[in-house]
Design an enzyme around this catalytic site. Structure first.
Site, short mmCIF file in Angstrom:
data_model
loop_
_atom_site.label_atom_id
_atom_site.label_comp_id
_atom_site.label_asym_id
_atom_site.label_seq_id
_atom_site.Cartn_x
_atom_site.Cartn_y
_atom_site.Cartn_z
N LYS A 1 -13.40 -4.56 5.03
CA LYS A 1 -13.12 -5.39 3.86
C LYS A 1 -14.34 -6.19 3.44
O LYS A 1 -15.23 -6.43 4.24
CB LYS A 1 -12.04 -6.43 4.20
CG LYS A 1 -10.76 -5.93 4.75
CD LYS A 1 -9.71 -7.06 4.81
CE LYS A 1 -9.99 -8.05 5.91
NZ LYS A 1 -9.07 -9.21 5.90
N CYS B 1 0.81 -1.22 0.00
CA CYS B 1 0.00 0.00 0.00
C CYS B 1 0.85 1.27 0.00
O CYS B 1 0.63 2.16 -0.83
CB CYS B 1 -0.98 0.02 1.17
SG CYS B 1 -1.62 -1.59 1.62
N ARG C 1 6.09 -11.68 5.38
CA ARG C 1 5.44 -11.53 6.68
C ARG C 1 5.84 -12.67 7.61
O ARG C 1 5.93 -13.81 7.18
CB ARG C 1 3.92 -11.56 6.51
CG ARG C 1 3.40 -10.41 5.70
CD ARG C 1 1.89 -10.53 5.50
NE ARG C 1 1.44 -9.53 4.56
CZ ARG C 1 0.22 -9.46 4.05
NH1 ARG C 1 -0.67 -10.37 4.42
NH2 ARG C 1 -0.10 -8.51 3.21
N ASP D 1 -1.82 -7.65 -6.29
CA ASP D 1 -2.27 -6.49 -5.53
C ASP D 1 -2.70 -5.38 -6.47
O ASP D 1 -2.13 -5.19 -7.54
CB ASP D 1 -1.12 -6.01 -4.66
CG ASP D 1 -1.61 -5.27 -3.43
OD1 ASP D 1 -2.83 -5.06 -3.32
OD2 ASP D 1 -0.78 -4.94 -2.58
N HIS E 1 -4.42 -1.23 -6.32
CA HIS E 1 -4.95 -0.09 -5.57
C HIS E 1 -5.62 0.83 -6.56
O HIS E 1 -5.00 1.25 -7.54
CB HIS E 1 -3.83 0.64 -4.84
CG HIS E 1 -3.30 -0.14 -3.67
ND1 HIS E 1 -2.45 -1.21 -3.83
CD2 HIS E 1 -3.54 -0.03 -2.34
CE1 HIS E 1 -2.18 -1.72 -2.63
NE2 HIS E 1 -2.82 -1.04 -1.71
N GLN F 1 1.34 -11.30 -3.98
CA GLN F 1 -0.04 -10.84 -4.10
C GLN F 1 -0.33 -10.25 -5.47
O GLN F 1 0.50 -9.54 -6.02
CB GLN F 1 -0.32 -9.78 -3.05
CG GLN F 1 -0.37 -10.34 -1.65
CD GLN F 1 -0.75 -9.28 -0.66
OE1 GLN F 1 -0.08 -8.26 -0.54
NE2 GLN F 1 -1.83 -9.50 0.07
N HIS G 1 -8.27 -1.14 -2.00
CA HIS G 1 -7.24 -2.18 -2.09
C HIS G 1 -7.95 -3.45 -2.55
O HIS G 1 -9.07 -3.70 -2.14
CB HIS G 1 -6.61 -2.49 -0.73
CG HIS G 1 -6.13 -1.30 0.04
ND1 HIS G 1 -4.83 -1.16 0.43
CD2 HIS G 1 -6.79 -0.22 0.52
CE1 HIS G 1 -4.70 -0.04 1.12
NE2 HIS G 1 -5.87 0.55 1.19
#
Lengths: 583, 583
Positions: free
Chosen positions: B410, B275, B304, B324, B326, B322, B456
């Site tokens: 979410k 992010c 992580r 991912d 945005h 991911q 996201h």
């Protein structure tokens, strides 16, 4: 070599002449050191009050004036006391004299005209006969810490350019000017390709969508060329236990790794190279001679420390994405495998219009073998194998000591770009050592355990550096297949022509053409200037005429006009140009 | 909720019954604690001498025998001394009693039959009426440290399964057995998809070529679906100065980050989320309302911390890639943008044959708002927006507190796989907070500075986990478009049929079919078994008959036979099956 020595002497002599001129004009200046460098020379001074680039012309004139009396270089040996007495007001020279004395070396002074300097020699014998106006030029001033240590005083460095002839200097200046215009950091910003953000870190570029298209295009191209040649992709994580780099020797021999992270009880490192991961993956499975050669490849990012002062845009970064490949093969397969790689290098670089290159055979430092893994026998075998293969190609090559990787010798490929600069890009490394360290094996056709050889290889080198070089090579005018935006559609009036322009756009997108539309309220002139600044290969203007005739008015970024084509025909033309990777 | 409470009470009662039976059979055993869990119950014991899985049947019989006298549960409050006296030979109970006393809570004993335990309650009222044989089953024993602390003694945990009906237990057992067969770690090894290597680290899988093909196929599929919908790829590095995660709040609110590396004077972190990088990239350029929505995407690996005991193959890793994305948009664009995402989720999961799903609306923990960024107003707006959109789809949904991200609520998508297990895969997060923290802006059509909202989103969640789930969902029998090897060619005799088989192979490779040939000297039967073990969709046997007739004998991995097709026709059939992503 003689020619090189002569050029060095010329440049070194000019450094003396520069110091002489400076001391004439600014008598209270303390001179420190002044060596010859790649394109000329410099000299570092401690000025009483600052000077600027504007003063360089005066100094240059003074140099030419003084040169008249520089018939010859005289030199004499001095005792420590004599030397220190001569330079009693110059702490820099005193420091140098003391160091020379400590090492037990001779102290020599060199004099030309009325200027004497502490020096080891290496000058022209008759300066005023061999130096002509026009072959040198004072270039710029810069700050430089005494002895490169930021704890010391900042001195003023004056750089000069010098070549054997005026023509060479002029060519260099033109190239330099052209390089400035092509600077990939400047073009990268103008075209919205990439950025470097303080809060994230120097040397860690982020790529905007347009730069990411460039990345993907070159990486996909490599991937296709590899698949054709039987290479198989693997995937590896970016971190690993230190254990792995202990086995590989990286922790011992490679100093650009970042400090470890603690996870549970272990030290983990961000990977600086992929070799150990490839070795381990090979090692998890039994292998037979039937499996070889095994060509594993992975385009993945490595992290290496570079000093912040040495970072530069995309060409020197701390995160480099390598098109890395490791070939596991039998000794008898080395030649064939390297030939496959050479073939691929030729094909790939042809597509980028880089046909002028030579090969550097990078060998061990014969003076300090402790920097490398493995014994003489292994190194000789590997170095000879590479030498032989290169000779058989008939390509230009040179040998260079002290350029090998710590695990084996390399072939490095040096390419000339559009303005004649040389870049080291592809590399092929032959490695008998890591297979030994990792105890890799395969079962031969005689059912015996044998050790494979590993060939390390990258074609682009790194995606980031390669793109930096390509941006400058093309000056941002990428061929169509690489262009982030391939076509810009400019409706003359957003009211009247937008709907039709959108239809044209959609047809292009449906055919995988990277097209964009400019529907801002700017004038057509401004839209065209903007698109040309973005170096977009094709511009399409849509007005009443185009809507009526259902043909396009097309202009290339070079100002060429194409008329009378309908969208379908134009799309076919574009697709062909993309497919052929037309330069 | 009532149903759930009843099931919990049933399972908890069975834990008591288990302890009672164990103490009857092994009177010198010390019982510690025994809760209800997801699929049943367990109880931890300190046995005098070890027991094994073989003893479970005896214990289970004893449970049923004792059950007859379990008419009811009686409970009474005890003083600390009474309680400690009762359990004077049991150090575990004494420790618990002292803790309860310290907190000033009541000490209660529960008794059924002749078994009494220290307990807070939550049982069936009439055990022998409500528990029938067949609804529970002792499952297995395992080691478990007292209170989960490895410094304490290792106890023996007996697990039991329990459901409301025999049918439910049977279904669970079948699913469990099926899950065992489909274990992605087992199939991953058999098919040569991925491996985890000690010297590299737990939770850091490496992918062999076949597993890498799976990665590429799903990632490319996502990429195509995104490009269609106007998403743009960006590229970001894996490390960043800590400064960035200070601004974003991660250093404060997110605890799975790895320890920092020191580079020059700064702490750098391996990124656990993307992010902040997306936010910064947005921030480097000025934006107008015309640019919005801006859909940035990047498939990139995050790191992580997960406890080593919780790591599992691909489904729980320390390096997750991911898909991912945005989306930067105006508030008025939220609904439309989320609809685009919902549409993509539907399309993507249909291709994987996952059509049974529900949406979880993941909200803040209303009891502890300190875990989150932003005030009530912002959270209410965001939570309501998501609720409204989900309701309008007509899809099944539930709301769950304490499941939000720290920066916003979410939508999590829970999919049922082929054997009925539920997996959380896609996620959509609505974020009014990070744009505030990073002071993101755009210029509105009224030339005012406005703050964009960020959505996201990940469709697969992570490539690794998604592949782990898919391997189990398909039991390795991937549809053709995903299969690492699509066709295996088996020449009956390497002498006689290899040349023709190689010709067939080359035609397939030239048409982008992932085909392989087996030229080993094994028997045809063994080659076929090997190929079926590898779950390869199509096998082609090449013998005299096939060479003469120039048609192929094709067998699918399910044993279906296809005959009389020539290679050209077969390739066309394969290409169509691939294009349609036939399941």
């Amino acid at each position: 070599m003689e020619k090189e020595q002569k050029l060095h002497n010329l440049r070194h002599t000019l450094a003396h002449l520069l110091a002489s001129a400076v001391l004439e004009i600014y008598p209270n200046t303390k001179n420190s050191i002044g060596p010859a460098i790649d394109n000329g020379f410099y000299y570092d001074f401690d000025f009483e009050s600052p000077i600027s680039d504007k003063d360089l012309e005066t100094i240059e004139k003074k140099m030419l004036a003084l040169l008249k009396d520089w018939n010859t270089f005289a030199h004499e040996e001095k005792s420590v006391n004599e030397a220190k007495d001569y330079f009693k007001n110059n702490p820099y020279k005193i420091e140098l004299i003391e160091e020379i004395a400590e090492k037990g070396e001779k102290i020599t002074f060199y004099t030309a005209g009325n200027f004497t300097d502490l020096c080891r020699g290496g000058h022209l014998e008759n300066p005023n006969k061999e130096i002509r106006a026009g072959i040198f030029k004072l270039d710029r001033i810069a700050g430089a810490y005494w002895r490169g240590d930021e704890k010391n005083k900042m001195l003023t460095r004056i750089y000069g350019l010098a070549f054997e002839s005026k023509e060479e200097l002029d060519a260099y200046l033109i190239q330099k000017e052209e390089a400035l215009k092509r600077d990939h950091r400047k073009i990268g910003k103008e075209m919205g390709l990439f950025t470097i953000i303080d809060e994230i870190g120097p040397g860690l570029p982020l790529f905007y969508p347009k730069g990411t298209i460039l990345r993907k295009m070159v990486e996909n191209f490599i991937s296709e060329e590899q698949t054709k040649r039987g290479y198989k992709d693997i995937w590896i994580p970016h971190i690993t236990k230190g254990e792995l780099y202990k086995v590989s020797g990286h922790l011992d021999k490679y100093d650009a790794m970042y400090s470890p992270m603690k996870i549970d009880e272990n030290d983990y490192y961000l990977k600086p190279m992929n070799c150990p991961h490839f070795m381990m993956l090979y090692k998890t499975l039994p292998h037979s001679y039937r499996d070889l050669p095994l060509r594993y490849t992975c385009t993945t990012t490595n992290y290496r420390y570079e000093k912040s002062g040495e970072l530069s845009g995309l060409t020197r970064v701390r995160a480099l994405t390598q098109d890395d490949c490791h070939i596991f093969c039998a000794e008898s397969q080395i030649k064939k495998e390297i030939e496959v790689i050479l073939d691929m290098i030729k094909d790939v670089y042809k597509a980028f219009g880089l046909n002028d290159f030579y090969v550097r055979i990078s060998l061990r430092d014969s003076q300090d073998k402790s920097k490398y893994l493995g014994d003489d026998k292994v190194w000789n075998t590997a170095e000879n194998a590479l030498r032989e293969i290169v000779k058989s190609t008939g390509w230009k090559y040179e040998e260079a000591e002290n350029e090998a990787a710590f695990y084996g010798p390399k072939l490095d490929f040096m390419f000339k770009d559009a303005i004649g600069r040389e870049w080291q890009l592809s590399t092929i490394q032959l490695d008998f050592n890591l297979p030994e360290k990792f105890e890799l094996e395969y079962i031969s056709n005689e059912s015996k355990k044998e050790r494979p050889v590993v060939i390390h290889r990258a074609i682009l080198g790194s995606t980031e550096r390669f793109l930096g070089v390509m941006i400058e090579h093309y000056a941002g005018n990428f061929p169509l297949w690489l262009s982030p935006v391939q076509v810009k559609i400019l409706p003359i009036s957003t009211d009247k022509h937008s709907v039709y322009a959108q239809k044209i756009l959609q047809e292009m997108l449906d055919n995988n053409i990277r097209a964009e539309i400019d529907e801002s309220s700017e004038t057509l002139g401004k839209k065209i200037r903007e698109a040309k600044m973005q170096k977009i290969p094709y511009l399409i203007v849509i007005g009443d005429k185009e809507m009526e005739s259902e043909t396009l008015t097309i202009e290339t970024r070079n100002g060429e006009k194409l008329e009378g084509m309908d969208n379908n025909a134009f799309i076919q033309r574009l697709q062909e140009e993309i497919r052929n990777k037309t330069i």
